[in-house]
Design an enzyme around this catalytic site. Structure first.
Site, PDB file in Angstrom:
ATOM      1  N   LYS A  11       0.907  -1.126   0.091  1.00 20.15           N
ATOM      2  CA  LYS A  11      -0.094  -0.058  -0.004  1.00 20.15           C
ATOM      3  C   LYS A  11       0.800   1.221  -0.004  1.00 20.15           C
ATOM      4  O   LYS A  11       1.981   1.129   0.336  1.00 20.15           O
ATOM      5  CB  LYS A  11      -1.051   0.092   1.215  1.00 20.15           C
ATOM      6  CG  LYS A  11      -1.934  -1.126   1.094  1.00 20.15           C
ATOM      7  CD  LYS A  11      -2.850  -1.027   2.434  1.00 20.15           C
ATOM      8  CE  LYS A  11      -3.945  -2.041   2.292  1.00 20.15           C
ATOM      9  NZ  LYS A  11      -4.864  -2.182   3.243  1.00 20.15           N
ATOM     10  N   PHE A  59     -16.036   3.433   6.445  1.00 17.52           N
ATOM     11  CA  PHE A  59     -14.869   3.514   6.160  1.00 17.52           C
ATOM     12  C   PHE A  59     -14.415   3.785   4.384  1.00 17.52           C
ATOM     13  O   PHE A  59     -13.272   4.040   4.186  1.00 17.52           O
ATOM     14  CB  PHE A  59     -13.696   2.617   6.810  1.00 17.52           C
ATOM     15  CG  PHE A  59     -13.974   1.296   6.705  1.00 17.52           C
ATOM     16  CD1 PHE A  59     -13.592   0.831   5.387  1.00 17.52           C
ATOM     17  CD2 PHE A  59     -14.806   0.610   7.034  1.00 17.52           C
ATOM     18  CE1 PHE A  59     -13.496  -0.449   5.050  1.00 17.52           C
ATOM     19  CE2 PHE A  59     -14.935  -0.887   6.679  1.00 17.52           C
ATOM     20  CZ  PHE A  59     -14.050  -1.409   5.661  1.00 17.52           C
ATOM     21  N   ARG A  87      -1.301 -14.621   4.458  1.00 20.23           N
ATOM     22  CA  ARG A  87      -1.804 -13.772   5.609  1.00 20.23           C
ATOM     23  C   ARG A  87      -1.271 -13.981   6.792  1.00 20.23           C
ATOM     24  O   ARG A  87      -1.188 -12.808   7.703  1.00 20.23           O
ATOM     25  CB  ARG A  87      -3.339 -14.185   5.567  1.00 20.23           C
ATOM     26  CG  ARG A  87      -4.074 -13.875   4.386  1.00 20.23           C
ATOM     27  CD  ARG A  87      -5.519 -14.091   4.543  1.00 20.23           C
ATOM     28  NE  ARG A  87      -6.414 -13.090   5.331  1.00 20.23           N
ATOM     29  CZ  ARG A  87      -6.645 -12.104   5.472  1.00 20.23           C
ATOM     30  NH1 ARG A  87      -6.350 -11.371   4.350  1.00 20.23           N
ATOM     31  NH2 ARG A  87      -7.194 -11.288   6.265  1.00 20.23           N
ATOM     32  N   THR A  93      -5.048  -7.099  10.918  1.00 21.88           N
ATOM     33  CA  THR A  93      -5.268  -5.844  10.013  1.00 21.88           C
ATOM     34  C   THR A  93      -4.571  -4.802  11.130  1.00 21.88           C
ATOM     35  O   THR A  93      -4.164  -3.793  10.457  1.00 21.88           O
ATOM     36  CB  THR A  93      -6.755  -5.928   9.877  1.00 21.88           C
ATOM     37  OG1 THR A  93      -7.152  -7.066   8.858  1.00 21.88           O
ATOM     38  CG2 THR A  93      -7.162  -4.604   9.134  1.00 21.88           C
ATOM     39  N   ARG A 104       2.918  -6.036   9.206  1.00 25.18           N
ATOM     40  CA  ARG A 104       2.339  -4.894   9.641  1.00 25.18           C
ATOM     41  C   ARG A 104       2.641  -4.639  11.033  1.00 25.18           C
ATOM     42  O   ARG A 104       2.867  -3.174  11.319  1.00 25.18           O
ATOM     43  CB  ARG A 104       0.762  -5.489   9.751  1.00 25.18           C
ATOM     44  CG  ARG A 104      -0.122  -5.373   8.411  1.00 25.18           C
ATOM     45  CD  ARG A 104      -1.530  -5.776   8.483  1.00 25.18           C
ATOM     46  NE  ARG A 104      -2.152  -5.505   7.222  1.00 25.18           N
ATOM     47  CZ  ARG A 104      -3.151  -6.433   6.960  1.00 25.18           C
ATOM     48  NH1 ARG A 104      -3.511  -7.352   7.620  1.00 25.18           N
ATOM     49  NH2 ARG A 104      -3.746  -6.164   5.645  1.00 25.18           N
ATOM     50  N   ASN A 114      -1.996   0.165   6.730  1.00 28.82           N
ATOM     51  CA  ASN A 114      -1.605  -0.904   7.308  1.00 28.82           C
ATOM     52  C   ASN A 114      -0.571  -1.619   6.441  1.00 28.82           C
ATOM     53  O   ASN A 114      -0.402  -2.858   6.554  1.00 28.82           O
ATOM     54  CB  ASN A 114      -2.745  -1.946   7.971  1.00 28.82           C
ATOM     55  CG  ASN A 114      -3.713  -2.371   6.897  1.00 28.82           C
ATOM     56  OD1 ASN A 114      -3.444  -2.024   5.404  1.00 28.82           O
ATOM     57  ND2 ASN A 114      -4.795  -3.053   7.137  1.00 28.82           N
ATOM     58  N   HIS A 117      -2.011  -5.585   1.549  1.00 29.16           N
ATOM     59  CA  HIS A 117      -3.347  -6.129   1.425  1.00 29.16           C
ATOM     60  C   HIS A 117      -3.191  -7.523   0.931  1.00 29.16           C
ATOM     61  O   HIS A 117      -2.238  -7.733   0.158  1.00 29.16           O
ATOM     62  CB  HIS A 117      -4.365  -5.467   0.428  1.00 29.16           C
ATOM     63  CG  HIS A 117      -5.377  -6.243  -0.024  1.00 29.16           C
ATOM     64  ND1 HIS A 117      -6.590  -6.301   0.578  1.00 29.16           N
ATOM     65  CD2 HIS A 117      -5.505  -7.264  -0.947  1.00 29.16           C
ATOM     66  CE1 HIS A 117      -7.489  -7.234  -0.216  1.00 29.16           C
ATOM     67  NE2 HIS A 117      -6.768  -7.798  -1.141  1.00 29.16           N
TER      68      HIS A 117
END
EC number: 2.7.4.6
Length: 141
Positions: A11, A59, A87, A93, A104, A114, A117
């Site tokens: 991100k 959000f 994951r 998250t 993260r 964060n 994804h």
């Protein structure tokens, strides 16, 4: 376990911190192979379409604004049990709840910014991969 493909986004917050290589290295050291990758500035329409499942949630506007705030790296990762492994590598998250040593925990600033994804299911992976990549852009290695 079967070889799977999963989708990953590094991100804008992580791209801005110049940790693309560090994150990708974690994927590779864990046994995942990058089989497609693009550095991309998302348009508002692309971000809205990608996150359409969240469009009714409070959000959504902030998520879209964040995802278009700077470039992202979209990737297809391949490996044994790739979805669950990715994951696990990402962590929770909310980075405050993410286990030490996860992406993260190490690179994310907040539940919104964060860092990464990752697909949460085979169906999501297939949809997300095809959203950003033509079949001819994904190369087995």
């Amino acid at each position: 376990m079967a070889v799977q493909r999963t989708f990953s986004i590094i991100k804008p917050d992580a791209v801005a911190k110049n940790v693309i290589g560090e994150i990708t290295t974690r994927f590779e050291k864990a046994g995942l192979k990058v089989v497609a990758s693009k550095l991309k500035q998302l348009s508002k329409a692309e971000a809205e379409g990608f996150y359409a499942e969240h469009s009714a949630r409070g959000f959504f506007g902030d998520l879209v604004a964040f995802m278009i705030s700077g470039p992202v790296v979209v990737q297809v990762l391949e490996g044994e049990n790739a979805i669950a492994l990715n994951r696990e590598l990402m962590g929770a998250t909310n980075p405050k709840e993410a286990a030490a040593g996860t992406i993260r925990a190490d690179f994310a600033e907040s539940i919104d910014a964060n860092a990464v994804h990752g697909s949460d299911s085979e169906a999501a992976a297939a949809r997300e991969i095809s959203y950003f990549f033509a079949a001819t852009e994904v190369t087995a290695r």
